[in-house]
Design a protein around this motif. Sequence first.
Motif, mmCIF file in Angstrom:
data_model
loop_
_atom_site.group_PDB
_atom_site.id
_atom_site.type_symbol
_atom_site.label_atom_id
_atom_site.label_comp_id
_atom_site.label_asym_id
_atom_site.label_seq_id
_atom_site.Cartn_x
_atom_site.Cartn_y
_atom_site.Cartn_z
ATOM 1 N N PRO A 130 18.022 -0.468 -8.309
ATOM 2 C CA PRO A 130 16.961 0.068 -9.024
ATOM 3 C C PRO A 130 16.088 -0.749 -9.529
ATOM 4 O O PRO A 130 16.204 -1.756 -9.896
ATOM 5 C CB PRO A 130 17.903 0.882 -10.065
ATOM 6 N N CYS A 131 14.915 -0.204 -9.406
ATOM 7 C CA CYS A 131 13.535 -1.321 -9.688
ATOM 8 C C CYS A 131 12.739 -0.720 -10.698
ATOM 9 O O CYS A 131 12.539 0.491 -10.988
ATOM 10 C CB CYS A 131 12.840 -1.269 -8.261
ATOM 11 N N ILE A 132 12.034 -1.459 -11.243
ATOM 12 C CA ILE A 132 11.029 -1.025 -12.308
ATOM 13 C C ILE A 132 9.702 -2.039 -11.969
ATOM 14 O O ILE A 132 9.840 -3.111 -11.680
ATOM 15 C CB ILE A 132 11.265 -1.391 -13.700
ATOM 16 N N ILE A 133 8.611 -1.144 -11.860
ATOM 17 C CA ILE A 133 7.323 -1.969 -11.232
ATOM 18 C C ILE A 133 6.345 -1.872 -12.574
ATOM 19 O O ILE A 133 6.320 -0.753 -13.159
ATOM 20 C CB ILE A 133 6.811 -1.386 -10.144
ATOM 21 N N SER A 134 5.772 -3.091 -12.880
ATOM 22 C CA SER A 134 5.110 -3.174 -14.314
ATOM 23 C C SER A 134 3.738 -2.325 -14.228
ATOM 24 O O SER A 134 3.142 -2.124 -13.270
ATOM 25 C CB SER A 134 4.908 -4.617 -14.568
ATOM 26 N N PHE A 192 -1.411 -0.311 -11.007
ATOM 27 C CA PHE A 192 -2.613 0.499 -11.407
ATOM 28 C C PHE A 192 -2.608 2.006 -11.133
ATOM 29 O O PHE A 192 -1.919 2.026 -9.848
ATOM 30 C CB PHE A 192 -3.909 -0.269 -11.370
ATOM 31 N N ASP A 193 -3.251 2.784 -11.389
ATOM 32 C CA ASP A 193 -3.243 4.245 -11.157
ATOM 33 C C ASP A 193 -3.827 4.375 -9.627
ATOM 34 O O ASP A 193 -3.259 5.361 -9.355
ATOM 35 C CB ASP A 193 -4.141 4.993 -12.005
ATOM 36 N N GLU A 194 -4.491 3.461 -9.127
ATOM 37 C CA GLU A 194 -5.050 3.633 -7.836
ATOM 38 C C GLU A 194 -4.090 3.168 -6.755
ATOM 39 O O GLU A 194 -4.498 3.248 -5.598
ATOM 40 C CB GLU A 194 -6.444 3.299 -7.570
ATOM 41 N N MET A 195 -3.159 2.347 -7.167
ATOM 42 C CA MET A 195 -2.291 1.677 -6.100
ATOM 43 C C MET A 195 -1.408 2.851 -5.277
ATOM 44 O O MET A 195 -1.094 3.844 -6.072
ATOM 45 C CB MET A 195 -1.288 0.863 -6.580
ATOM 46 N N GLU A 196 -1.004 2.489 -3.934
ATOM 47 C CA GLU A 196 -0.245 3.385 -3.232
ATOM 48 C C GLU A 196 0.879 3.749 -4.096
ATOM 49 O O GLU A 196 1.232 5.169 -4.186
ATOM 50 C CB GLU A 196 -0.003 2.762 -1.831
ATOM 51 N N GLY A 245 8.980 -0.494 2.010
ATOM 52 C CA GLY A 245 7.796 -0.733 2.379
ATOM 53 C C GLY A 245 6.912 -0.473 1.068
ATOM 54 O O GLY A 245 5.907 -1.098 0.826
ATOM 55 N N PHE A 246 7.087 0.670 0.361
ATOM 56 C CA PHE A 246 6.268 0.822 -0.895
ATOM 57 C C PHE A 246 6.480 -0.345 -1.772
ATOM 58 O O PHE A 246 5.450 -0.572 -2.356
ATOM 59 C CB PHE A 246 6.947 2.246 -1.157
ATOM 60 N N ILE A 247 7.535 -0.718 -1.979
ATOM 61 C CA ILE A 247 7.732 -1.870 -2.844
ATOM 62 C C ILE A 247 7.009 -2.951 -2.365
ATOM 63 O O ILE A 247 6.294 -3.805 -3.320
ATOM 64 C CB ILE A 247 9.164 -2.233 -3.158
ATOM 65 N N GLU A 248 7.281 -3.224 -1.250
ATOM 66 C CA GLU A 248 6.500 -4.653 -0.866
ATOM 67 C C GLU A 248 4.758 -4.500 -0.880
ATOM 68 O O GLU A 248 4.327 -5.439 -1.390
ATOM 69 C CB GLU A 248 7.045 -4.760 0.568
ATOM 70 N N ARG A 249 4.391 -3.468 -0.479
ATOM 71 C CA ARG A 249 2.854 -3.146 -0.643
ATOM 72 C C ARG A 249 2.505 -3.129 -1.932
ATOM 73 O O ARG A 249 1.463 -3.634 -2.396
ATOM 74 C CB ARG A 249 2.392 -1.928 0.161
ATOM 75 N N ALA A 250 3.097 -2.716 -2.807
ATOM 76 C CA ALA A 250 2.800 -2.987 -4.439
ATOM 77 C C ALA A 250 2.903 -4.146 -4.796
ATOM 78 O O ALA A 250 1.911 -4.735 -5.341
ATOM 79 C CB ALA A 250 3.887 -1.991 -5.375
ATOM 80 N N ARG A 251 3.836 -4.985 -4.412
ATOM 81 C CA ARG A 251 3.801 -6.430 -4.555
ATOM 82 C C ARG A 251 2.467 -7.094 -3.995
ATOM 83 O O ARG A 251 1.820 -7.580 -4.729
ATOM 84 C CB ARG A 251 4.955 -7.013 -3.845
ATOM 85 N N GLN A 252 2.261 -6.769 -2.791
ATOM 86 C CA GLN A 252 0.960 -7.398 -2.216
ATOM 87 C C GLN A 252 -0.231 -6.995 -2.864
ATOM 88 O O GLN A 252 -1.254 -7.526 -3.138
ATOM 89 C CB GLN A 252 0.964 -6.920 -0.764
ATOM 90 N N GLU A 253 -0.131 -5.678 -3.394
ATOM 91 C CA GLU A 253 -1.559 -5.270 -4.131
ATOM 92 C C GLU A 253 -1.468 -5.870 -5.622
ATOM 93 O O GLU A 253 -2.468 -5.329 -6.444
ATOM 94 C CB GLU A 253 -1.332 -3.827 -4.510
ATOM 95 N N GLY A 254 -0.579 -6.632 -5.992
ATOM 96 C CA GLY A 254 -0.533 -7.258 -7.338
ATOM 97 C C GLY A 254 0.403 -6.488 -8.389
ATOM 98 O O GLY A 254 0.270 -7.246 -9.749
ATOM 99 N N ALA A 255 1.154 -5.897 -8.098
ATOM 100 C CA ALA A 255 2.075 -5.086 -8.918
ATOM 101 C C ALA A 255 3.211 -6.285 -9.276
ATOM 102 O O ALA A 255 3.712 -6.967 -8.319
ATOM 103 C CB ALA A 255 2.907 -4.105 -8.518
#
Length: 507
Positions: free
Chosen positions: A387-391, A395-399, A353-363
């Motif tokens: 194992p995942c790396i998010i680029s 941003f700092d304010e993302m969940e 869920g965290f990964i999916e929401r990060a994707r939706q927020e533009g990560a």
Amino acid sequence: NVAKPHRNLIRLLSSGNYEVTTPLNFINGARVDSIDPVELIDVIEPATGKVICQMPESGTSDVNEAIKSSRQAQVAWADLSGFERGKLLSKSALLLKQKQEEIARIEVYDTGKPIQEARMDVQTAIDALEYYGGIASTICGQHFNLSNGSFGYTRREPLGVVAAIGAWNYPIQIAAWKAAPALAGGNSVVCKPSQFTPLSAVSLAEVFTEAGFPLGLFNVVQGGAVTGNTLTGHKGVAKVTFTGSVETGSKVMGSCARDIRHVTLELGGKSPLILFNDCDITNAINGALNANFFSQGQVCSNGTRVFIHKDIYEEVVGNLVQRTQAIKHGDPHHEQTKMGAMINPQHADKVMGFIERARQEGAEILCGGELVKMEDPVLHGGSYISPCIISEYCFDEMEISREETFGPVMNVYSFQSEEEVVRRANHSKYGLASGVFTNDLKRAHRVAAKMEAGSCYVNNYNIFPMEMPFGGFKQSGLGRENGTVTMDYFTQLKTVYFEMNDVDSPF
Ligand code: NAD
């Protein structure tokens, strides 16, 4: 083409063939059935999803029994000298060493982590027993010379019965890191492991019994929130030492506050790791991987926010992605496996869920972050996340930058200046750990001093020598584990004033 006996051995040391048939509460020196289970909880083997046993959510009668026997044992235990207590702790360290492989296997069935890591976890438990066995005889107070021959002194006295409540990611380590200083200080322990990983604390209890500890000195009651809450609110408990989430830690502290009970809290984190452009890049890459992927990323101190100087960003991230994609995922019992299963499907869903929401927020997901189906059908019931790396575009304010993900997810960010990165690193409600890779001595000390965190690693990460205190700033906790300072948290200080002269009075 593997010979049959060898095939059988591999099967035996694989997931999916383990069951627990003995009771998991341990009171007064023996495994016992629950007297009044609130309910029965299925214990799942994370690697396969198979139910390996059912265990009780222990009720009030179980907790009462455990505390009663623990209190009786504590009184006699506190009468021993520190040296005598220390000798028994050292003996238990030797016995645990003899069972290292057996207990490491149990830990793998319980947690889903790779066997090589589980062996290290048991070693850290052995180290705790040996370390506190060694310092038990040194627990002492101070002496004060006062006027006219009077004097004073302080005594470090036990607290009584300590309730030790653990998380599921390092069960044997957590049980031993709490038990060893508590017992060294003359306390007894009632341990409640996580309901997801109940097994190894009972093995530790058996080791203590075999070593000759008084019966009842280390009891185990199994259960989840109901049992935990009964323990933290129990008048027979003098102190609670807790490892878990901030949310539960806050409830534990509230419960302890009602009776002004001592409490130590080891809670979550979202720790920063800063790689400056003058660092040794190979070491920094190794450090960043170690900061993120042990135990499927389910490590409280993980440096999940990796800040990389813009000059080395492309090179470091390229390497990190390559190395991360090569991590061998699979049956945690196999020697070559470097990453095993998530603790359970519910937690895996939370991480996804965290990964999916990060994707939706533009990560941008640079690699991994997928639920993986293992080839071996035995493992199909387990939850495996690549194992995942998010680029940098996270941003700092993302969940994903703010909340503890507690999964195999590394965030990478680029930065330009020291001032900027220190500010961003400290922008967190947590403060468990931090890290910096640099070859500039002055910068290393300057940044370490500025980190709002209980630990700062310079040119390494996730190292836990027994003699070094560990614990959190901000919402990451209260109190410390490991090191001599921990004895302050497992004893209370009595001041004795001694008059050598006659007493005047104005009345
Ligand atoms: P959790 O808070 O859900 O549970 C921790 C323990 O508390 C479990 O044994 C649980 O049964 C018990 N519990 C639940 N409700 C309770 C209540 N109301 N009263 C008393 N006990 C209760 O945490 P978790 O999911 O098991 O563990 C993951 C968390 O632990 C993460 O946040 C991680 O960072 C943290 N952790 C911290 C450290 C550290 O040393 N700082 C080490 C390991 C894990």
